[in-house]
Design an enzyme around this catalytic site. Sequence first.
Site, mmCIF file in Angstrom:
data_model
loop_
_atom_site.group_PDB
_atom_site.id
_atom_site.type_symbol
_atom_site.label_atom_id
_atom_site.label_comp_id
_atom_site.label_asym_id
_atom_site.label_seq_id
_atom_site.Cartn_x
_atom_site.Cartn_y
_atom_site.Cartn_z
ATOM 1 N N TYR A 39 0.856 -1.192 0.000
ATOM 2 C CA TYR A 39 0.000 0.000 0.000
ATOM 3 C C TYR A 39 0.890 1.240 0.000
ATOM 4 O O TYR A 39 1.790 1.363 -0.820
ATOM 5 C CB TYR A 39 -0.966 -0.059 1.192
ATOM 6 C CG TYR A 39 -2.107 0.910 1.072
ATOM 7 C CD1 TYR A 39 -2.910 0.930 -0.071
ATOM 8 C CD2 TYR A 39 -2.370 1.816 2.082
ATOM 9 C CE1 TYR A 39 -3.961 1.822 -0.197
ATOM 10 C CE2 TYR A 39 -3.422 2.719 1.970
ATOM 11 C CZ TYR A 39 -4.208 2.715 0.823
ATOM 12 O OH TYR A 39 -5.245 3.621 0.699
ATOM 13 N N LYS A 94 -20.190 -19.759 -10.812
ATOM 14 C CA LYS A 94 -19.409 -19.606 -12.035
ATOM 15 C C LYS A 94 -17.984 -19.162 -11.699
ATOM 16 O O LYS A 94 -17.016 -19.613 -12.328
ATOM 17 C CB LYS A 94 -20.083 -18.598 -12.968
ATOM 18 C CG LYS A 94 -19.370 -18.391 -14.310
ATOM 19 C CD LYS A 94 -19.090 -19.693 -15.040
ATOM 20 C CE LYS A 94 -20.334 -20.428 -15.452
ATOM 21 N NZ LYS A 94 -21.048 -19.796 -16.529
#
Length: 282
Positions: A39, A94
């Site tokens: 970060y 999916k």
Amino acid sequence: MVKISKEAALEYHESGRPGKIEVKPTKAYRTQTDLSLAYSPGVAYPCLEIQQNPDDAYKYTDKGNLVAVISNGTAVLGLGDIGAMSGKPVMEGKGLLFKIYGGIDVFDIEVAEKDPEKFCEAVEKIAPTFGGINLEDIKAPECFYIEERLKRTLDIPVMHDDQHGTAIISAAGLKNALEVNGKDIKKVKIVVNGAGAAAISCTKLYMAIGAQKENIVMLDSKGVISTSRTDLNDQKKFFATTRTDIHTLEEAVKDADVFVGLSKGNVLTKDMVKSMAKDPRS
């Protein structure tokens, strides 16, 4: 095939951590240095590289291996228009398939929008996140417009699973079945029950591999799609038959070689199968 009970399915989805997918980090994150690289301030450097060269997003982020499975829940499995949120278990499923069979990461995106224009606008705005778009369970005929527009406006691959996935798998099955029976795809009579996205795309692919349009009969909820009907959209008109002797599924399957079920279940009876040609396939 194992019979799945409601209780077993709900327990599977609820037990432990709810749902079927999660996000996991791929870089070290245990030390202060790791976190500073992941970060601030370290993350600024790849950001600036991507600003200079957008394609570097494929180099420094998961974009190239991240697919969006996107639906508005208007044609979920055989359940119909149950809404975007109700279709979320399917989209997660999916995502699971993408991961275990292809190693591809997925964010499932449920968009509560039925208007095709607004739906496309929503997808276009989030597209920079992804390396590909997999449209799922969107009803016809809107799905055709949505897919065509997004292919035109986006610079990443776009596919509609109900069209392409089902078409590829069923076409492979059809070719194998005809080879086993020694039948010529150019000569077989095919009955397609259903006229939605999957049915239309499957049938077009069958034609691409040799099936003849004049040997195909398609049905929707109102019966045989024929040139005598005045309620057909452009996609259905393409498959309208000129035959005047058939109006129902029972009449259509008589002497047919192939039955393709892409609508609700339990419509093909044993007597209908008996009326089909020798060695029929479904």
